[in-house]
Design a protein around this motif. Sequence first.
Motif, short mmCIF file in Angstrom:
data_model
loop_
_atom_site.label_atom_id
_atom_site.label_comp_id
_atom_site.label_asym_id
_atom_site.label_seq_id
_atom_site.Cartn_x
_atom_site.Cartn_y
_atom_site.Cartn_z
N UNK A 19 0.68 -0.91 -0.29
CA UNK A 19 0.33 0.05 -0.10
C UNK A 19 1.60 1.40 -0.37
N UNK A 20 1.95 1.39 0.97
CA UNK A 20 2.80 2.45 0.66
C UNK A 20 3.26 2.57 -0.58
N UNK A 21 3.72 1.60 -0.91
CA UNK A 21 4.68 1.80 -2.20
C UNK A 21 3.33 2.19 -3.56
N UNK A 22 2.28 1.95 -3.12
CA UNK A 22 1.41 2.39 -4.09
C UNK A 22 0.84 3.88 -4.46
N UNK A 23 0.51 4.16 -3.03
CA UNK A 23 1.17 5.61 -2.32
C UNK A 23 1.92 6.23 -2.53
N UNK A 28 2.22 10.65 -3.75
CA UNK A 28 1.43 11.13 -2.20
C UNK A 28 2.35 11.45 -1.25
N UNK A 29 2.33 12.69 0.30
CA UNK A 29 3.61 13.24 0.72
C UNK A 29 4.21 11.21 1.47
N UNK A 30 5.03 11.77 2.15
CA UNK A 30 5.83 10.29 2.31
C UNK A 30 5.09 9.98 3.99
N UNK A 31 4.94 10.81 4.71
CA UNK A 31 4.37 10.42 5.86
C UNK A 31 2.97 10.25 6.22
N UNK A 32 2.23 11.15 4.47
CA UNK A 32 1.20 10.81 4.40
C UNK A 32 0.69 9.50 3.94
N UNK A 33 1.51 8.80 3.44
CA UNK A 33 1.08 7.40 2.73
C UNK A 33 1.51 6.59 3.96
N UNK A 34 2.59 7.14 4.59
CA UNK A 34 3.34 6.16 5.76
C UNK A 34 1.90 5.73 6.81
N UNK A 36 -1.69 6.46 6.25
CA UNK A 36 -2.46 5.67 5.80
C UNK A 36 -1.73 4.14 5.13
N UNK A 37 -0.85 3.66 4.56
CA UNK A 37 -0.76 1.64 4.99
C UNK A 37 -1.31 1.18 6.14
N UNK A 38 -1.09 2.99 7.32
CA UNK A 38 -0.19 1.69 8.76
C UNK A 38 -2.39 1.42 9.37
N UNK A 39 -2.43 2.53 8.68
CA UNK A 39 -4.56 2.41 8.69
C UNK A 39 -4.84 1.48 8.03
N UNK A 40 -4.48 1.08 6.74
CA UNK A 40 -4.90 0.56 5.68
C UNK A 40 -4.70 -1.22 6.28
#
Length: 84
Positions: A19-23, A28-34, A36-40
Amino acid sequence: MVKSWVVYSIIRVALFFGVFAILMVANTPFWLAAIIAAVFNLCFSYLFLRGRRDELVTDLQARRAAGIDAKSDEAIEDAPEPRS
């Protein structure tokens, strides 16, 4: 046979980084991608990995009942020190 905690951990890590790689590819900004990936990852594993999680818990309970785990911190701290 692979331990249940290894399989569960690999699935969770792969899901997070997927998910992090797709974002990140979606710019997507690094911190936001992290975040979102954690919540997902949390939501997905809670909803769809119940069987794996139950296997993990059963394995840990069996190990604890068999006494395979190392001594507890309290037992190590309370043990007499060896004399030289």
